[in-house]
Motif scaffolding. Structure first.
Motif, PDB file in Angstrom:
ATOM      1  N   ALA A 152       0.827  -1.216   0.000  1.00 56.06           N
ATOM      2  CA  ALA A 152       0.000   0.000   0.000  1.00 56.06           C
ATOM      3  C   ALA A 152       0.859   1.263   0.000  1.00 56.06           C
ATOM      4  O   ALA A 152       0.632   2.196   0.769  1.00 56.06           O
ATOM      5  CB  ALA A 152      -0.968   0.007   1.183  1.00 56.06           C
ATOM      6  N   PHE A 153       1.872   1.265  -0.857  1.00 53.11           N
ATOM      7  CA  PHE A 153       2.690   2.459  -1.020  1.00 53.11           C
ATOM      8  C   PHE A 153       2.920   2.706  -2.501  1.00 53.11           C
ATOM      9  O   PHE A 153       2.607   1.860  -3.350  1.00 53.11           O
ATOM     10  CB  PHE A 153       4.021   2.339  -0.269  1.00 53.11           C
ATOM     11  N   THR A 154       3.426   3.875  -2.815  1.00 56.05           N
ATOM     12  CA  THR A 154       3.664   4.272  -4.201  1.00 56.05           C
ATOM     13  C   THR A 154       5.121   4.660  -4.381  1.00 56.05           C
ATOM     14  O   THR A 154       5.700   5.338  -3.519  1.00 56.05           O
ATOM     15  CB  THR A 154       2.764   5.461  -4.592  1.00 56.05           C
ATOM     16  N   ILE A 155       5.686   4.224  -5.496  1.00 57.15           N
ATOM     17  CA  ILE A 155       7.058   4.575  -5.844  1.00 57.15           C
ATOM     18  C   ILE A 155       7.035   5.476  -7.073  1.00 57.15           C
ATOM     19  O   ILE A 155       6.390   5.165  -8.071  1.00 57.15           O
ATOM     20  CB  ILE A 155       7.902   3.323  -6.148  1.00 57.15           C
ATOM     21  N   GLN A 156       7.726   6.601  -6.968  1.00 60.78           N
ATOM     22  CA  GLN A 156       7.935   7.470  -8.114  1.00 60.78           C
ATOM     23  C   GLN A 156       9.412   7.415  -8.496  1.00 60.78           C
ATOM     24  O   GLN A 156      10.278   7.438  -7.620  1.00 60.78           O
ATOM     25  CB  GLN A 156       7.554   8.917  -7.802  1.00 60.78           C
ATOM     26  N   LEU A 157       9.686   7.314  -9.775  1.00 61.89           N
ATOM     27  CA  LEU A 157      11.050   7.403 -10.280  1.00 61.89           C
ATOM     28  C   LEU A 157      11.148   8.707 -11.050  1.00 61.89           C
ATOM     29  O   LEU A 157      10.545   8.853 -12.115  1.00 61.89           O
ATOM     30  CB  LEU A 157      11.379   6.211 -11.191  1.00 61.89           C
ATOM     31  N   LYS A 158      11.887   9.653 -10.501  1.00 67.86           N
ATOM     32  CA  LYS A 158      11.937  10.974 -11.091  1.00 67.86           C
ATOM     33  C   LYS A 158      13.372  11.396 -11.341  1.00 67.86           C
ATOM     34  O   LYS A 158      14.287  11.060 -10.572  1.00 67.86           O
ATOM     35  CB  LYS A 158      11.257  11.990 -10.173  1.00 67.86           C
ATOM     36  N   PRO A 159      13.588  12.156 -12.417  1.00 60.57           N
ATOM     37  CA  PRO A 159      14.952  12.618 -12.713  1.00 60.57           C
ATOM     38  C   PRO A 159      15.504  13.473 -11.581  1.00 60.57           C
ATOM     39  O   PRO A 159      14.757  14.159 -10.882  1.00 60.57           O
ATOM     40  CB  PRO A 159      14.768  13.455 -13.979  1.00 60.57           C
TER      41      PRO A 159
END
Length: 691
Positions: free
Chosen positions: A385-392
């Motif tokens: 129940a978590f979210t991963i963002q991959l951002k520059p």
């Protein structure tokens, strides 16, 4: 260096956000639904009178129902007066992203150790005089209500908020800014050497306080980037004179006697216990350093203007509660922060940290996470129940050689530009990108500015960044480094053994990157020994000039360089990053009386960065100087860049008002991302000062 956020985060314990219901006479305006209210002078925030006029309302204020109980946990705080007496006459109105929040809950954070990996947690509560807006270009009011430059950038005037108070209810005034500058930042008894950013071309400013809400910085020469410094620095431009000042002998002649009552040798010892010997705002307090003296002292930690304040601290972690005098409100008049408590747990082992994230035991994390953790975290998003963002990001892992090593044979080799060129050419950045960064990064050379400004020749970002092991071997041959004993590794030019001791901390660089680079260097005949250490061990070795190789992420935008020149002046960074010219720094600081004299390229770079900071931003003159600085950084290789790749940002789904993070053009601390807003305060997340 800081970044607060304006994302109104609410932890799992705080439950869901209550969106859409007006909680006061003013409408529940959000970024998602402005309800017909015209934008203000600054993105996503208003001064109170401006919001009331734009919304056609008369705001009524409300508070966290728990605030009296929370206040009771703050050592030394008196009982609370009414909310109207705690807010400034003109509080800052923050526009939530998706919905007006519900009070309560605990934001759970995860750090490596004391002062290690703590920056992203500090970011969620931090404030400074001004900050950058979500567009990462516009400087907007924060603690200060407004500011004004004179025509030649030699005088910067701030107006503070009438009625603003510290977390203990004492008035916050211009005297607190002057106290910070005169009695702490410039006092060698407190901070041995003034930080670069409190000086202008090496000279101090003066601070005038014509009244309680006016602060005037008088600069000895132009420094337009001073405002950007206040918008991006974790070093706050104010400290509580009413508390710390009573222990300063220049302010209180009885300071030492007062301190002696609590078992301290001097009043300055009390200031050191609370404030440390730097202006880093995240140092341990007497709760940890002097637990036997806490009961005697009036407060367990000095008062703050931030959204939350520490109430306990141990070697296992720290706890904070909401500041009952915080100066921001939402569009319905609710005093921020929404989140009642913040808990910070220390876990120095990277695998333990990853396990806690997978198990959903943390609400928000970015610092010290590397792309290597992404597959496992992405695989467990739904279950956890978590979210991963991959951002520059603008930072990248970088390597530096100790150019003033105590070992003179190593110093001679490390100081040879052909050696540094060879070590850069020996790195297979394309393979490193594929292996360590899943092909998501861009191989680059380090140039001192990131992202690359228009004034920099793009070729500089590729200089000596191609993979050419044969050229590397030829360069090493040319400086007399040969394998004379047949063991497969080169000796020093004089015949002595050379083993590069590569001590690294996962807070600053991924172990997989270090292992690969060590192998590349071994492939061209340079023996290496890799060892993981704690951040404290790494910094201790660096401080004592014992590191062979510096290894940490690096990346600073032009806005930071305009206010802070340390990247271009020995030792080329600070306690929290690379320092690769310690004895050169000693020579500079002593005016040549001790240390080692730096080469001409270093002296030229020092002069150029002063000129860069004094030039009008965006002018041809500044661009010309900036291009010269980047060229010198790339050609002389005090740092060797590798791959600029995305970063991992983690948040639990129970947190609401979490924005999409964007490329952080203002990053100061390499592994702290900037959301499209930037202060995880209060929940409010938004870049409030890379401070």
């Amino acid at each position: 260096m800081t970044i607060t956020t304006r994302t109104l985060l609410v932890s799992a314990a705080a439950s869901a956000l209550m969106a859409g219901t007006a909680l006061a006479e003013c409408p529940a305006v959000t970024v998602a639904d402005m309800a017909g209210v015209a934008p203000g002078d600054f993105p996503q925030q208003y001064e109170l009178s401006a919001f009331q006029e734009a919304a056609g309302c008369d705001m009524t204020f409300s508070e966290n129902p728990e605030i009296a109980a929370l206040n009771g946990e703050i050592k030394g705080n008196p009982e609370l007066p009414a909310l109207a007496e705690r807010l400034p006459s003109e509080p800052l109105v923050i526009v939530p992203y998706d919905g007006v929040g519900q009070y309560g809950g605990t934001l759970r954070a995860l750090s490596n150790a004391t002062e290690a990996g703590t920056s992203d947690f500090l970011s969620v509560r931090h404030v400074n005089l001004v900050r950058y807006a979500d567009d990462l270009q516009t400087i907007v009011p924060n603690v200060a209500k407004s500011w004004e430059w004179n025509d030649d950038f030699t005088q910067l005037t701030f107006k503070l908020r009438e009625g603003h108070k510290w977390s203990d209810g004492a008035p916050f005034t211009s005297a607190d800014v002057k106290f910070w500058y005169d009695n702490l930042a410039l006092d060698s008894k407190v901070i041995e050497k003034p930080k670069d950013y409190v000086l202008v071309a090496g000279e101090p400013m003066t601070v005038d306080t014509p009244d309680d809400t006016t602060v005037v910085f008088n600069l000895p020469s132009p420094k337009p980037g001073l405002l950007a410094h206040f918008a991006t620095s974790f070093a706050q431009a104010f400290l509580p004179k009413h508390f710390l000042g009573q222990y300063h002998p220049d302010i209180n002649p009885d300071a030492d006697a007062l301190a002696a009552e609590c078992g301290f040798d001097t009043g300055l010892a009390v200031i050191t216990a609370y404030f440390g010997n730097s202006d880093w705002t995240d140092t341990p307090t007497p709760m940890l350093n002097s637990p036997d003296k806490v009961d005697c002292l009036a407060k367990a930690t000095y008062p703050t203007l931030e959204s939350h304040i520490y109430t306990s601290e141990t070697t296992e972690g720290r706890k904070l509660v909401a500041n009952p005098y915080f100066f921001m409100v939402d569009t319905t008049g609710q005093q921020l922060p929404y989140i009642s408590r913040q808990d910070e747990l220390y876990a120095n082992d990277n695998e333990v940290r990853i396990l806690k994230l997978v198990n959903g035991e943390v609400d928000y994390k970015s610092q010290s996470l590397t792309l290597a953790a992404a597959p496992l975290l992405l695989e467990n998003q739904e279950k956890g129940a978590f979210t991963i963002q991959l951002k520059p990001t603008i930072a990248m892992p970088a390597f530096s050689f100790n150019l003033t090593s105590e070992d003179e044979a190593k110093r001679e080799v490390f100081g040879n530009i052909d050696f540094r060129k060879a070590m850069s050419l020996a790195i297979n950045r394309d393979e490193l990108n594929e292996t360590s960064f899943f092909g998501q990064g861009e191989p680059k050379q380090y140039i001192g500015f990131s992202p690359t400004p228009e004034f920099v020749d793009p070729a500089m970002t590729k200089l000596y960044a191609e993979y050419d092991p044969e050229a590397a071997k030829a360069l090493l041959d040319g400086i007399g480094m040969a394998d004379t004993d047949g063991d497969g590794f080169r000796e020093l030019p004089g015949g002595g053994k050379l083993v590069l001791n590569m001590q690294f901390a996962t807070q600053g660089i991924g172990g997989e990157v270090v292992e690969l680079v060590a192998q590349y260097w071994s492939d061209v005949g340079i023996s290496t020994a890799v060892k993981e250490v704690t951040p404290d061990e790494y910094r201790s070795a660096q401080s004592s000039n014992q590191l062979d190789v510096g290894m940490w992420e690096k990346g600073q935008p032009t806005a930071i360089v305009m206010g802070n020149k340390e990247l271009f002046v020995p030792p080329f960074e600070n306690y929290f990053g690379h320092r690769t010219g310690m004895l050169w720094a000693e020579w500079v600081d002593s005016n040549g009386a001790s240390g080692v004299e730096p080469p001409e390229w270093v002296k030229t770079m020092m002069a150029d960065v002063d000129a860069f900071q004094g030039a009008v931003p965006g002018s041809d003159d500044q661009s010309e100087i900036g291009a010269r600085l980047a060229k010198s950084m790339a050609e002389n290789l005090p740092f060797i860049g590798t791959v600029q790749a995305p970063n991992v940002i983690y948040h639990r789904n129970a947190l609401k008002n979490v924005p999409e993070f964007q490329n952080s053009v203002l990053r100061v601390l390499p592994d702290v991302p900037v959301p499209s807003g930037a202060v995880v305060l209060l929940g409010v997340m938004r870049p409030v000062g890379w401070g």
